[in-house]
Scaffold this active site. Structure first.
Site: not given
Ligand code: F6P
Length: 374
Positions: A79, A119, A121, A142-144, A187, A291
């Protein structure tokens, strides 16, 4: 801004959602710093700390013993975008630009370069800060695994490991009870975790954002397996997957974030529909932040350490505006603006997808021919 020909002081921060391997990068940067004649300043809580002026010096002692530790010793935030900074005003949230504060702190700390680990952003922010005169170097995490410019981001392998282990465990209970078990994984727009985790864990059906699925094909696959005497099925569904005739399941919205949409809930929907229309007892497990937490796999530890060392080498060579990237088995670098040009999505010719289909995994494609013999 005074420009020194030799890089003597670098800042480092971790931005966006955390993932296993961040500490290994911080260590990979900090340990060799002395040999480059550099000092390292850790910025607390990502870009939030850059705007608010929160930091701490990093020494060898600070990074000793953190290789296997998940999360980030520096803290992170999704944020704290300096260009999209939320402030509370009259009970409402207003978005303002705090990038001048970020620049002021960069100068006040006497930084010659800033390494930002994050990542998509984070890389967008790096590009804009670079345009303001900061010497930025990006390290992709990024895990994605959805950054186009790098073959892999660290964190992905660790997430896939969690999914694979979860599927192994769910396999035994699903088969004992003749149930369908749906596993919801992360994801948002890219299905890499579901695809690779599902392939590793032996999922029967994988649903990913890139392939809007047909409900009928999902039910057909479950029934087909039963005709073959397999009275259970495992479904791996990415949080961003959606039916061909529907939408992504959005849990909420947070305008303070770079991407305001919070996903979650598709697993429940898939499970409820299978139970109702395929008439099979169904359960759902949402893996969520399991994850993202915990220790990185050996692969991620090695990749993160290489990325960290490569980033400080880039800084010493004054190669700014670059992002570290894995190309094949070599660590190289690309321009940050090229790195964010496109998201890396699963393609129809992606080898893992082609392989998964060949061994009989269903993706619920509307035109799919459900293979009976596998
Ligand atoms: O971008 C990585 C990620 O793991 C996304 O797959 C998932 O939507 C997001 O983070 C979840 O973020 P937060 O920790 O803010 O819930």
């Amino acid at each position: 801004m005074a420009v020194r020909s030799k890089v003597k002081r670098i800042g480092i921060l971790t931005g966006g959602g955390d993932c296993p391997g961040l500490n290994a990068v911080i260590r990979g940067v900090t340990k060799p710093a002395q040999d480059f004649g550099m000092s390292v300043l850790g910025i607390i809580d990502g870009f939030e700390g850059l705007v608010e002026g929160r930091s701490k010096e990093l020494s060898n002692e600070d990074v000793s013993g953190i290789l296997a530790r998940g999360g980030t010793i520096l803290g992170s935030s999704n944020k704290g975008d300096p260009f999209h900074w939320p402030v509370q005003k009259d009970g409402k949230i207003e978005i303002v630009d705090k990038s001048q504060e970020a620049l002021r702190n960069y100068e006040a700390w006497n930084l010659d370069a800033l390494i930002a680990i994050g990542g998509d952003g984070t890389m967008h922010i790096c590009k804009k800060l670079g345009a303001m005169g900061m010497n930025m170097i990006g390290v992709p995490k990024t895990i994605d695994n959805d950054l186009e410019a790098t073959d892999l981001t660290f964190g992905h392998d660790s997430a896939v490991y969690v999914v694979s282990e979860a599927l192994d465990r769910l396999h035994t209970t699903a088969s004992s009870h003749h149930r369908v078990i749906v596993v919801e994984v992360m994801g948002r727009y890219a299905g890499w975790i579901a695809l690779n985790g599902g392939l590793a864990g032996g999922a029967d059906i994988i649903l990913i954002p890139e392939i809007p699925f047909s409900w009928d094909k999902v039910y057909e696959k479950v029934r087909q397996r039963e005709l073959q005497g397999k009275k259970f099925s495992l479904v791996a569904v990415a949080e961003g997957a959606k039916p061909a005739d529907g939408h992504m399941v959005v849990k909420g919205e947070d305008i303070k974030r770079h991407d305001p949409i919070q996903l979650g809930g598709i697993g429940e929907v898939v499970a409820a529909n299978i139970e109702k229309y395929a008439e099979r007892e169904t359960r759902v497990t949402v893996l969520g932040h399991l994850q993202r937490g915990g220790s990185p796999t050996p692969f991620d530890r090695i990749l993160s350490t290489k990325f960290g060392y490569y980033a400080i080498e880039l800084a010493s060579q004054r190669k700014f505006g670059r992002m570290v990237a894995l190309k094949g088995s070599d660590v190289k670098n690309v321009r940050i603006e090229d790195a964010i040009a496109r998201q890396k999505l699963v393609q129809m010719n992606t080898q893992a997808l082609v392989t998964a289909k060949a061994i009989g995994i269903s993706f619920g494609e509307p035109n799919e021919k459900i293979i009976s013999q596998r």
